[in-house]
Scaffold this motif. Structure first.
Motif, PDB file in Angstrom:
ATOM      1  N   LEU A 115       8.821   3.217  -4.718  1.00 26.50           N
ATOM      2  CA  LEU A 115       8.329   2.246  -5.107  1.00 26.50           C
ATOM      3  C   LEU A 115       7.587   2.151  -4.153  1.00 26.50           C
ATOM      4  CD1 LEU A 115      10.806  -0.618  -6.378  1.00 26.50           C
ATOM      5  CD2 LEU A 115       9.091   0.958  -7.393  1.00 26.50           C
TER       6      LEU A 115
ATOM      7  N   GLU B 205       3.295   0.697  -2.732  1.00 24.97           N
ATOM      8  CA  GLU B 205       2.903  -0.616  -2.252  1.00 24.97           C
ATOM      9  C   GLU B 205       1.344   0.150  -1.887  1.00 24.97           C
ATOM     10  OE1 GLU B 205       6.760  -2.895  -2.180  1.00 24.97           O
ATOM     11  OE2 GLU B 205       5.764  -0.832  -1.173  1.00 24.97           O
TER      12      GLU B 205
ATOM     13  N   CYS C  47       1.694  -1.007  -8.259  1.00 22.32           N
ATOM     14  CA  CYS C  47       3.108  -0.822  -7.314  1.00 22.32           C
ATOM     15  C   CYS C  47       3.582   1.173  -8.032  1.00 22.32           C
ATOM     16  CB  CYS C  47       4.124  -1.252  -7.575  1.00 22.32           C
ATOM     17  SG  CYS C  47       5.693  -1.156  -7.208  1.00 22.32           S
TER      18      CYS C  47
ATOM     19  N   TRP D 151       6.966  -7.835  -8.100  1.00 27.07           N
ATOM     20  CA  TRP D 151       6.280  -8.114  -6.578  1.00 27.07           C
ATOM     21  C   TRP D 151       7.130 -10.384  -6.681  1.00 27.07           C
ATOM     22  CZ3 TRP D 151       3.468  -5.729  -4.951  1.00 27.07           C
ATOM     23  CH2 TRP D 151       2.487  -4.573  -5.965  1.00 27.07           C
TER      24      TRP D 151
ATOM     25  N   TYR E  25       6.060  -7.060  -1.907  1.00 25.92           N
ATOM     26  CA  TYR E  25       6.833  -5.844  -2.363  1.00 25.92           C
ATOM     27  C   TYR E  25       6.900  -5.864  -3.966  1.00 25.92           C
ATOM     28  CZ  TYR E  25       9.088  -6.930   2.695  1.00 25.92           C
ATOM     29  OH  TYR E  25       8.364  -7.274   3.687  1.00 25.92           O
ATOM     30  N   CYS E  26       6.859  -5.052  -4.238  1.00 24.13           N
ATOM     31  CA  CYS E  26       7.429  -4.388  -5.626  1.00 24.13           C
ATOM     32  C   CYS E  26       8.804  -4.585  -5.644  1.00 24.13           C
ATOM     33  CB  CYS E  26       6.467  -3.322  -5.883  1.00 24.13           C
ATOM     34  SG  CYS E  26       6.992  -1.495  -5.635  1.00 24.13           S
TER      35      CYS E  26
ATOM     36  N   GLY F 110      10.264  -1.770  -2.652  1.00 29.12           N
ATOM     37  CA  GLY F 110       9.380  -0.848  -1.808  1.00 29.12           C
ATOM     38  C   GLY F 110       9.308  -1.460  -0.542  1.00 29.12           C
TER      39      GLY F 110
END
Length: 128
Positions: free
Chosen positions: A4, A6, A22, A36, A95-96, A119
Motif C-alpha cells: 500500500l 500513499e 493509495c 484512511w 495512512y491507508c 502503508g
C-alpha cells in the motif's frame, strides 16, 4: 507481496485542498476494504474514511463528513481521499490500510484493529 503506497501529502493553507492516493497491490482489490487513518503528534491513530470495494459502501468520521469524499478506481487498484476545506486540526500523518471486506463491516471499517495491511503514511500539514 502486499503493498500500500500513499502519495499526495504536503503543505497547504487552511481552506485549501489536497488529494491523497493509495495504490494497492498483492491482493484481490475488489474483495477488500481500504481505509484512511491519521495520526497527529501526541494523539492516537483515528479512522477518517473507509470504502468497501466489494459493495461500494463508504464510511466517514464525523470530523471529516462532507469535506473528505473517498473514492475507488478498481481498474487502477487505487483509492483516493479528496480533502477539502482543510483545517489546521487536520494536520497529521495519513495512512491507508486494507482489510478483507467481510471483516470491515459497519463501523469496523474505521477501526485500526480491523486492518491487516498498512502503508507507510504521507504527511499532511495545514497552516493557519
Amino acid at each position: 507481496e502486499v503493498q500500500l503506497v500513499e502519495s499526495g501529502g504536503g503543505l497547504v493553507q487552511a481552506g485549501g485542498s489536497l488529494r491523497l492516493s493509495c495504490a494497492a497491490s498483492g491482493f484481490r482489490f475488489d474483495d477488500y476494504a481500504i481505509g484512511w487513518f491519521r495520526q497527529a503528534p501526541g494523539k492516537e491513530r483515528e479512522g477518517v474514511s473507509c470504502i468497501r470495494n466489494s459493495d461500494g459502501t463508504k464510511y466517514y468520521a464525523d470530523s471529516v463528513k462532507g469535506r473528505f469524499p473517498i473514492s475507488s478506481d478498481n481498474a487502477k487498484n487505487t483509492v483516493y481521499l479528496q480533502m477539502n476545506s482543510l483545517k489546521p486540526e487536520d494536520t497529521a500523518v495519513y495512512y491507508c490500510a486494507a482489510s478483507p471486506a467481510w471483516r470491515a463491516y459497519s463501523s469496523r471499517c474505521l477501526s485500526a484493529d480491523a486492518m491487516n495491511y498498512w502503508g507507510k503514511g504521507t504527511l499532511v500539514t495545514v497552516s493557519s
